[in-house]
Design a protein around this motif. Structure first.
Motif, PDB file in Angstrom:
ATOM      1  N   GLN A   1       0.573  -1.289  -0.023  1.00 50.98           N
ATOM      2  CA  GLN A   1       0.074   0.140   0.065  1.00 50.98           C
ATOM      3  C   GLN A   1       0.932   1.155   0.018  1.00 50.98           C
ATOM      4  OE1 GLN A   1      -3.214  -0.044  -0.213  1.00 50.98           O
ATOM      5  NE2 GLN A   1      -3.498   2.170  -0.237  1.00 50.98           N
ATOM      6  N   GLY A   2       1.954   1.204   0.621  1.00 51.53           N
ATOM      7  CA  GLY A   2       2.975   2.262   0.647  1.00 51.53           C
ATOM      8  C   GLY A   2       3.445   2.506  -0.660  1.00 51.53           C
ATOM      9  N   PHE A   3       3.924   1.717  -1.145  1.00 54.35           N
ATOM     10  CA  PHE A   3       4.351   1.664  -2.609  1.00 54.35           C
ATOM     11  C   PHE A   3       3.455   2.241  -3.688  1.00 54.35           C
ATOM     12  CE2 PHE A   3       5.076  -0.157  -6.910  1.00 54.35           C
ATOM     13  CZ  PHE A   3       6.387   0.182  -6.974  1.00 54.35           C
ATOM     14  N   LEU A   4       2.125   1.782  -3.570  1.00 55.47           N
ATOM     15  CA  LEU A   4       0.987   2.402  -4.636  1.00 55.47           C
ATOM     16  C   LEU A   4       0.810   3.747  -4.027  1.00 55.47           C
ATOM     17  CD1 LEU A   4      -1.532  -0.511  -4.504  1.00 55.47           C
ATOM     18  CD2 LEU A   4       0.047   0.032  -6.275  1.00 55.47           C
ATOM     19  N   GLU A   5       0.874   4.199  -2.872  1.00 55.89           N
ATOM     20  CA  GLU A   5       0.675   5.659  -2.425  1.00 55.89           C
ATOM     21  C   GLU A   5       1.938   6.594  -3.158  1.00 55.89           C
ATOM     22  OE1 GLU A   5       0.128   5.694   1.707  1.00 55.89           O
ATOM     23  OE2 GLU A   5      -1.815   4.877   1.460  1.00 55.89           O
ATOM     24  N   CYS A   6       3.183   6.101  -3.374  1.00 57.30           N
ATOM     25  CA  CYS A   6       4.266   6.673  -3.687  1.00 57.30           C
ATOM     26  C   CYS A   6       3.978   6.878  -5.288  1.00 57.30           C
ATOM     27  CB  CYS A   6       5.455   6.065  -3.188  1.00 57.30           C
ATOM     28  SG  CYS A   6       6.831   6.937  -3.750  1.00 57.30           S
ATOM     29  N   ARG A   7       3.614   7.775  -5.844  1.00 56.34           N
ATOM     30  CA  ARG A   7       3.218   8.029  -7.151  1.00 56.34           C
ATOM     31  C   ARG A   7       4.545   8.639  -7.946  1.00 56.34           C
ATOM     32  NH1 ARG A   7      -3.269   9.635  -7.546  1.00 56.34           N
ATOM     33  NH2 ARG A   7      -3.801   8.142  -5.963  1.00 56.34           N
ATOM     34  N   THR A   8       5.539   7.992  -8.128  1.00 53.59           N
ATOM     35  CA  THR A   8       6.927   8.573  -8.350  1.00 53.59           C
ATOM     36  C   THR A   8       6.649   8.905  -9.930  1.00 53.59           C
ATOM     37  OG1 THR A   8       7.338   6.600  -9.009  1.00 53.59           O
ATOM     38  CG2 THR A   8       8.113   7.152  -6.994  1.00 53.59           C
ATOM     39  N   GLU A   9       5.709   8.451 -10.676  1.00 52.70           N
ATOM     40  CA  GLU A   9       5.548   8.663 -12.161  1.00 52.70           C
ATOM     41  C   GLU A   9       5.168  10.229 -12.456  1.00 52.70           C
ATOM     42  OE1 GLU A   9       1.747   7.152 -10.964  1.00 52.70           O
ATOM     43  OE2 GLU A   9       3.872   6.532 -10.626  1.00 52.70           O
TER      44      GLU A   9
END
Length: 776
Positions: free
Chosen positions: A397-405
């Protein structure tokens, strides 16, 4: 004259003596004789007298009888006169008629007995037929009522707004009961009730379905207590209960039902009626019937089936009583205390102490100990697996919240950047959310349910241990009271229940874990396939697509390792920065103590107290937060490194090492900075770090500082700048002495850190650069 001599009667005497044995023809025309008639004739002869008596009576007369007299006398003695002969014939005729009538009566009685037996056998056959028909017809009516309750009434109740709470649990397991009843009727319909083989078919059908009947009814009966509780809850709501009664009456007006329990209690009554019906059929069945032995076996099976169901229901009631977890407050626990509970807990604690000290032997059950050990391992494994899955989902979930794009990398137009944005967008919006939902549905939710199921066996095992201690206390008594006998029965019930059910629970739980692990692997396999399909469309646009497989994997491995090392170094730096204590200005007394301790022990042994310390042992010091100490020894006299011997400026004693942290002070000669440093204040006291409450510097700077670029603050410790804005540099470094950040003050009076390369310097009095605004 010669007197003629009288004839001697010996011949007649012999004839009379053998008269009883004379042939029947000398007596009468009939050929049939009996011993009774002979005795009667002998009695009559004795009554009339023999020839000797007649001779004695004639002697005194001294008369010589003539031949005619002798013949007449002989005829009288033999009683063969016509009258006598007719009388004897009449008596023989009466005797024969009596015998014939007796034989007729006996034959009539025998015929009536046979008729009565035939009638009784026919009545028994009719009663047997009626009992068989009663079993079949009552089974049909029973099944029809169940279908009425589960289809019509249940569907009508579900249409209520809102539907009654727990409605589905009221009809739990009733479908299984209906299925087994339907199968029984289908087997019975193969023969008609009047068929000679119907009784045999009935017994074979019931015996074949006995295990299914037991499995269906025992679960329904164990859940019936919950049904009554729910119905009582419905009765508390008057409006809802009126609607339920209306629906029930309209659905079955012919039976005059007024509640749901009228239908739901039928399986409870039906399973108890099977033995009565089968025993009634057996009662009216001839023991010589070919199916009598099979019928007797079926009746015994139905009784045993009811006993096992009742025993299972009793076990379930005990399990439901002790497997609940009560969240009681201290007040509730205090209210429950009484003399009985205190005595019981004291006896248990005393018995446990005896076990631990070896004063009393333990009751060892190797089978239960093995099951309990496996359950403990299973319990720990399930909880650990659930914790790992939750951590995995949290990181995902933390990875999905990090919108690096969405960040701008100033790489517009480059193929690698465009491919990266498209790939990460597809991963975040489609691939990974789908994977997360499947993880939560197929793995996390079943694991949570399995964790909740562990509570019941865990409580039963603990309660079994308590009851075992009570059982050991009263085990040696010769006679038990009612309460003590109840304790013994409870312990044996819990022990039997766990020995029967715990292996099944362990097996099912282990099977679920293996299934979830296999599902976890399949989910990752599907994720790999989705990501592979996604990357194939961008493979040619990536910069390393021309590499061979071995070279690509070598490059990927080295890149991942380098990135991991860089990330680890960054995390360590951030952690050290966050955990580093802020250097606070010291009071004059603290400065004197610092100088004293530094001169005595050196600067490397100076530590600061992080929180107040209150000594709990001899030679422990009481210190306040922020106080400075010097380390004398890193362990106490026993070698315990958790207690340090310190010098607090004259006082010496022990302090917990967890309460101390190394004291950081600013270096006397800071590292050179690419930017000109500011002179110290006229007082000569230099601040070691930025403090919000510290007064601003009063010295005049040698250079005028301007913002060369705009800067947006990312936290409370930073300050935003606009290009060309004048600033005042308070410290040319951060708290750790890093010159890449400067502590500045803007026109509004706000203070914070900005990057040092965002600032530009001009000599004082030279004026601002072209296009800049002066600092007022």
């Amino acid at each position: 004259m010669e007197v003629p001599r009288r004839l001697h009667p010996p011949t007649l005497t012999l004839t009379l003596a053998n008269a009883a044995s004379a042939p029947p023809c000398a007596i009468g025309p009939k050929q049939k004789s009996s011993r009774r008639n002979g005795m009667r004739q002998r009695s009559r002869l004795e009554k009339h007298g023999g020839p000797e008596e007649e001779e004695e009576e004639a002697a005194p007369e001294e008369k010589v009888p003539s031949e005619e007299d002798l013949l007449e006398e002989t005829s009288q003695l033999l009683d063969i006169s016509p009258a006598r002969h007719s009388r004897l014939s009449s008596e023989d005729s009466v005797s024969e008629e009596t015998l014939e009538s007796e034989e007729m009566l006996e034959e009539e009685a025998r015929r009536k007995s046979e008729e009565e037996k035939a009638a009784a056998k026919e009545r028994e056959a009719q009663r047997q037929q009626m009992s068989v028909e009663e079993l079949v017809q009552s089974e049909r009516s029973y099944l029809r009522m169940l279908e009425l309750s589960t289809v019509t009434i249940r569907s009508s109740l579900q249409k209520l707004q809102p539907p009654p709470a727990g409605l589905d649990s009221m009809f739990l397991y009733i479908q299984e009961v209906m299925d087994v009843s339907t199968r029984l009727l289908s087997k019975l319909d193969q023969f008609q009730p009047g068929d000679p083989r119907f009784l045999e078919n009935l017994c074979e059908s019931f015996l074949a379905l006995s295990s299914d009947i037991e499995a269906a009814y025992k679960e329904y009966l164990a859940n019936y207590t919950h049904v009554t509780v729910l119905e009582n809850g419905y009765k508390q709501k008057e409006a809802l209960w009126r609607e339920i009664v209306t629906i029930v009456k309209s659905a079955a007006p012919e039976v005059n039902a007024s509640s749901l329990s009228f239908f739901l209690v039928m399986p409870v009554q039906r399973i108890a009626r099977y033995p009565l019906l089968l025993q009634t059929i057996q009662k009216h069945t001839d023991p010589a019937h070919p199916a009598f032995a099979l019928l007797e076996q079926t009746a015994h099976t139905s009784v045993a089936l009811n006993c096992r169901i009742n025993e299972y229901k009793r076990f379930r009631e005990v399990a439901d009583k002790y497997k609940k977890t009560e969240n009681l407050t201290i007040r509730d626990k205090m209210v429950r205390l009484n003399t009985h509970s205190i005595a019981k807990k004291t006896a248990r604690f005393s018995q446990h102490i005896k076990h631990e000290t070896g004063m009393a032997p333990k009751v060892v059950d190797e089978e239960f100990d093995a099951l309990e050990g496996f359950f403990a391992v299973l319990d720990h494994g399930i909880l650990q697996l659930l914790e790992n899955v939750e951590t995995y989902l949290l990181n995902l979930q933390g990875f999905l919240e990090c919108r690096t794009e969405e960040f701008d990398f100033d790489m517009d137009g480059e193929k690698s950047a465009v491919s990266y944005k498209e790939i990460t967008t597809a991963l975040r919006q489609w691939v990974l959310p789908t994977f997360e939902r499947r993880m939560r549905t197929l793995i996390h939710k079943p694991l949570c349910a399995l964790r909740d199921l562990l509570v019941g066996p865990r409580n039963l095992i603990r309660k079994r241990f308590h009851k075992l201690l009570d059982y050991e206390v009263i085990e040696g008594k010769a006679s038990l009271t009612f309460d003590e006998q109840e304790v013994v029965n409870t312990y044996k019930t819990l022990n039997t229940l766990l020995l029967n059910e715990l292996p099944r629970f362990n097996g099912v739980a282990l099977q679920m874990i293996w299934s979830m692990l296999g599902t976890f692997s399949c989910l990752h396999k599907d994720l790999t396939a989705d990501m592979e399909q996604l990357f194939q469309s961008f493979a040619q646009q990536l910069p390393h697509s021309f590499l061979s497989d071995s070279a690509f994997w070598e490059w990927a491995e080295s890149a991942v390792l380098d990135g991991a090392r860089n990330l680890q170094a960054l995390c360590q730096t951030v952690e050290e920065t966050l955990n580093a204590p802020a250097v606070q200005p010291l009071s004059p007394s603290s400065q004197r103590c610092l100088q004293q301790l530094t001169g005595k022990h050196g600067s490397g042994k100076i530590y600061q107290v992080t929180s107040s310390v209150v000594g709990s042992r001899d030679l422990d010091l009481n210190l306040t937060k922020g106080e400075l100490v010097a380390i004398i020894s890193g362990a106490d006299t026993r070698g315990d490194k958790r207690r340090w011997l310190v010098d607090a400026g004259g006082r010496r004693g022990y302090v917990a090492s967890s309460k101390l942290v190394r004291y950081h002070q600013a270096a006397e000669n800071p590292p050179p900075s690419p930017h000109p440093s500011l002179p110290e204040s006229s007082t000569g006291n230099r601040r070691y770090s930025y403090s919000p409450g510290a007064p601003p510097l009063t010295s005049q700077p040698c250079f005028q500082v301007w913002a060369a670029y705009s800067f947006t603050a990312r936290g409370n410790h930073e300050v935003s700048l606009q290009a060309g804005q004048p600033v005042r540099v308070l410290e040319p470094h951060d708290k750790r002495g890093n010159p890449e950040w400067n502590l500045v003050e803007v026109v509004s009076g706000q203070r914070g850190y900005v990057p040092s390369n965002y600032l530009t310097y001009t000599p004082t009095g030279a004026g601002p650069p072209a296009g800049f605004y002066p600092f007022h």
